[in-house]
Design a protein around this motif. Structure first.
Motif, short mmCIF file in Angstrom:
data_model
loop_
_atom_site.label_atom_id
_atom_site.label_comp_id
_atom_site.label_asym_id
_atom_site.label_seq_id
_atom_site.Cartn_x
_atom_site.Cartn_y
_atom_site.Cartn_z
N PHE A 361 0.82 -1.20 0.00
CA PHE A 361 0.00 0.00 0.00
C PHE A 361 0.85 1.25 0.00
O PHE A 361 1.62 1.49 0.92
CB PHE A 361 -0.93 0.04 1.21
N SER A 362 0.72 2.04 -1.02
CA SER A 362 1.38 3.33 -1.15
C SER A 362 0.91 3.95 -2.45
O SER A 362 0.66 3.24 -3.42
CB SER A 362 2.90 3.17 -1.19
N PRO A 363 0.76 5.30 -2.51
CA PRO A 363 0.45 5.90 -3.80
C PRO A 363 1.47 5.53 -4.87
O PRO A 363 1.14 5.43 -6.03
CB PRO A 363 0.49 7.41 -3.49
N ALA A 364 2.72 5.32 -4.43
CA ALA A 364 3.76 4.97 -5.40
C ALA A 364 3.45 3.66 -6.10
O ALA A 364 3.78 3.48 -7.27
CB ALA A 364 5.12 4.88 -4.70
N THR A 365 2.80 2.74 -5.40
CA THR A 365 2.50 1.45 -6.02
C THR A 365 1.38 1.55 -7.03
O THR A 365 1.15 0.63 -7.80
CB THR A 365 2.14 0.41 -4.94
N CYS A 366 0.62 2.66 -7.01
CA CYS A 366 -0.45 2.85 -7.99
C CYS A 366 0.01 3.64 -9.20
O CYS A 366 -0.76 3.83 -10.14
CB CYS A 366 -1.61 3.60 -7.33
N SER A 367 1.25 4.14 -9.18
CA SER A 367 1.70 5.04 -10.23
C SER A 367 1.81 4.37 -11.59
O SER A 367 1.77 5.03 -12.62
CB SER A 367 3.05 5.66 -9.85
N ALA A 368 1.97 3.04 -11.60
CA ALA A 368 2.11 2.33 -12.87
C ALA A 368 0.77 2.06 -13.54
O ALA A 368 0.73 1.49 -14.63
CB ALA A 368 2.85 1.02 -12.65
N LEU A 369 -0.31 2.46 -12.91
CA LEU A 369 -1.63 2.21 -13.46
C LEU A 369 -1.80 2.95 -14.78
O LEU A 369 -1.61 4.16 -14.86
CB LEU A 369 -2.69 2.67 -12.46
N THR A 370 -2.17 2.24 -15.83
CA THR A 370 -2.34 2.82 -17.16
C THR A 370 -3.76 2.60 -17.65
O THR A 370 -4.45 1.68 -17.20
CB THR A 370 -1.36 2.20 -18.16
N ALA A 452 5.97 2.86 6.46
CA ALA A 452 7.04 3.68 5.89
C ALA A 452 8.34 2.89 5.83
O ALA A 452 9.03 2.88 4.80
CB ALA A 452 7.23 4.95 6.72
N SER A 453 8.69 2.22 6.92
CA SER A 453 9.93 1.44 6.95
C SER A 453 9.93 0.34 5.91
O SER A 453 10.92 0.10 5.21
CB SER A 453 10.15 0.85 8.34
N ARG A 454 8.78 -0.34 5.78
CA ARG A 454 8.71 -1.45 4.83
C ARG A 454 8.85 -0.98 3.39
O ARG A 454 9.59 -1.57 2.59
CB ARG A 454 7.39 -2.20 5.02
N VAL A 458 11.97 -1.79 0.60
CA VAL A 458 11.84 -2.49 -0.68
C VAL A 458 12.03 -1.56 -1.87
O VAL A 458 11.86 -1.97 -3.01
CB VAL A 458 10.46 -3.19 -0.78
N GLY A 459 12.38 -0.29 -1.60
CA GLY A 459 12.66 0.65 -2.69
C GLY A 459 11.44 1.22 -3.36
O GLY A 459 11.52 1.74 -4.48
N ALA A 460 10.26 1.15 -2.69
CA ALA A 460 9.04 1.67 -3.30
C ALA A 460 8.92 3.18 -3.21
O ALA A 460 8.08 3.77 -3.88
CB ALA A 460 7.82 1.02 -2.63
N LEU A 461 9.75 3.82 -2.37
CA LEU A 461 9.70 5.28 -2.20
C LEU A 461 11.09 5.87 -2.37
O LEU A 461 11.74 6.27 -1.42
CB LEU A 461 9.14 5.63 -0.81
N PRO A 462 11.59 5.96 -3.60
CA PRO A 462 12.94 6.51 -3.82
C PRO A 462 13.05 7.94 -3.29
O PRO A 462 12.13 8.74 -3.45
CB PRO A 462 13.09 6.47 -5.35
N GLY A 463 14.18 8.27 -2.68
CA GLY A 463 14.38 9.62 -2.16
C GLY A 463 13.42 9.99 -1.04
O GLY A 463 13.10 11.16 -0.86
#
Length: 538
Positions: A361-370, A452-454, A458-463
């Motif tokens: 769960f993260s907005p970042a994980t939804c970013s690939a939605l096309t 947040a830590s998880r 796993v690199g889901a939130l670069p920077g």
């Protein structure tokens, strides 16, 4: 002309009494830069030119101390022909002064958004021990991409360098100089705040609060008269007058100004452009200010009203999530900015949705939605309100029979994977996501920190940069997690997740967008948080 064997001057883009700014090409890094040339007036003697050179270097040191999205970055200082040249970030833009003169004043909402950006820059400078001392419309740049930046730290000084005051010497533009600086040369954080108020006054009124025919008349009025009453400022008026108080101790503080500016922005979603018949000659993406392109700020906590004893939605059994964040409750209670009355509203019908596999769960994980992997909203029969209340035009409720109802902008795409729902703007980088399977017995703050830590691991939130994880004391087991990160191409993003319980279920609701669009999206976030509701169990 080539400076320091590296910077090729192309064309002048600005000038003042003491210098000239060039668009130049950094031939080593193959990028455009701005180069400020030191140009002493002919009437100056050698001692005065030396002091001016020192001021130029002070500008570079002051700005160089700051690394902030709303401050023009300094890359280098070089010496050529015996003079210093400051190499800076090039921001395609017009100054706020130019925009006001060419296009007319801004709306109160747009001026408030500009104010948030400049305030953020000033606060960063003050934290670094730097006073600007020359905040005015000429030194606020409105980028062609909507970015707002503060520039020209030529009069800046370090708080601890022993040169904060200078009796008998008034520096800066008289119409934007605080009364105490005009009187005795004192420079303080409060005097910068006064200049911010005068600058925002000009942004919304089209002139400074002490506009007079001569500098002397301005200084006399500044010493003996209150500021001219604002006529166009609307909700922004009390903020301006709070900043323009003669007594520095009575002036609004930065935190109070931020809170009030955010309330002005949130109270009028959808407004803020510059009304001008001359806009047609500006490239569409270069609009000085709009709800689409304004810089980000951290969300400041606004006063939240206690939850009403009964929700405004009636007849069908349901539970409204009230007091859910920012100024959302304030908006609804202050006259229906978010909702309007309606009758005979359609009822949403459940239907299937395509699966979308996520990694957590993260907005970042939804970013690939096309679009090819998703359904477009609104769904057939989607409600635009409930029990006589209507969402703002262009919004509809999404539900799939699971018991929750979430407002989503029309035209967005949607996909689901298990308890994870992803909604995305096809015209930009905005993402709305909802996890409906949080543990209602869990601790919300701990849950946000664990998540947040998880995700970082796993690199889901670069920077990743955490802004805050805070418990919401007025809500039933709720916390807000606000943070920044970058997408794979390096674009700066800003997100907020609300973890909460409602009707015996745990939810996590997130909104993410480009950093530059964060302030403009606050009213949308308020819309989602304040109108999300769940059905009461039968």
């Amino acid at each position: 002309m080539l400076i320091a064997g590296r910077y090729r001057l192309l064309e002048p883009v600005g000038s003042g009494g003491m210098g000239r700014v060039w668009l130049a090409r950094d031939e080593m890094l193959d990028r455009d830069v701005a180069v400020k040339e030191f140009v002493p007036p002919d009437w100056m003697n050698d001692d005065e030119k030396t002091r001016l050179r020192d001021r130029t270097l002070r500008e570079a040191r002051s700005a160089g101390r700051l690394n902030h999205p709303h401050v023009v970055r300094v890359y280098d200082v070089v010496h050529a022909e015996g003079l210093p040249w400051i190499v800076m970030e090039y921001v395609p833009s017009r100054s706020l002064h130019q925009v006001i003169n060419e296009d007319g004043p801004y709306s109160p909402v747009a001026a408030a958004r500009i104010g948030l950006a400049v305030l953020d820059a000033l606060s960063a400078a003050h934290r670094a021990g730097v006073l600007h001392r020359d905040v005015k419309p000429h030194n606020v740049l409105i980028g062609l991409d909507g970015r707002v930046v503060l520039t020209d730290f030529g009069l800046a000084t370090f708080v601890d360098d022993g040169s904060v005051t200078g009796p008998g010497l008034v520096v800066g533009s008289p119409q934007y100089v605080s009364p105490e600086r005009a009187r005795d040369g004192a420079s303080t954080v409060e005097s910068d705040m006064w200049s911010l108020g005068a600058t925002l006054y000009a942004a919304v009124e089209g002139r400074s609060p002490y506009a007079r025919e001569t500098a002397m008349a301005t200084l006399m009025a500044l010493a003996t008269e209150p500021p001219d009453p604002p006529e166009r400022a609307g909700l922004l008026g009390p903020v301006l007058l709070g900043l323009l108080r003669h007594d520095p101790a009575a002036r609004l503080t930065a935190s109070e100004v931020e809170r009030r500016l955010r309330m002005v922005v949130a109270a009028a979603p959808g407004g803020g452009g510059v009304p001008s018949p001359r806009r047609a000659r500006v490239v569409a993406s270069a609009a000085p200010v709009s709800v689409r392109v304004l810089p980000a700020q951290r969300v400041a906590e606004a006063p939240v009203s206690p939850a009403p004893s009964s929700p405004p939605f009636r007849s069908r059994p349901l539970v409204l999530l009230v007091a859910v964040g920012l100024a959302g409750v304030v908006l609804i209670g202050a006259g229906g900015f978010l909702l309007s009355r309606a009758d005979d509203l359609p009822v949403a019908r459940p239907s299937s949705a395509p699966a979308f596999v996520t990694v957590g769960f993260s907005p970042a994980t939804c970013s690939a939605l096309t679009p090819s992997a998703a359904a477009r909203l609104p769904r057939k029969g989607a409600a635009t309100g409930v029990n006589g209340w209507r969402l703002l035009p262009g919004w509809s409720y999404f539900t799939d029979g699971s018991g929750f109802h979430i407002p989503v902008p029309d035209g967005w795409i949607y996909a689901r994977s298990g308890a994870m729902y992803c909604f995305r703007d096809t015209q930009g980088d905005r993402v709305l996501s909802l996890d409906t399977a949080r543990n209602p017995a869990g601790d919300p703050v701990r849950a946000c920190r664990t998540e947040a830590s998880r995700l970082v691991a796993v690199g889901a939130l670069p920077g990743y940069h955490e802004i805050a994880i805070e418990k919401r004391p007025l809500l039933n087991k709720a916390a807000d997690w606000e943070y920044q990160y970058r997408d794979p191409s390096g674009v700066a993003l800003h997100a907020q997740t609300r973890w909460f319980t409602n009707n015996g279920h745990g939810y996590a609701l997130s909104w993410a967008t480009r950093e530059i669009d964060w302030s403009a999206d606050l009213s949308k976030i308020n819309m989602v948080l304040s109108t999300f509701y769940t059905d009461k169990p039968r």
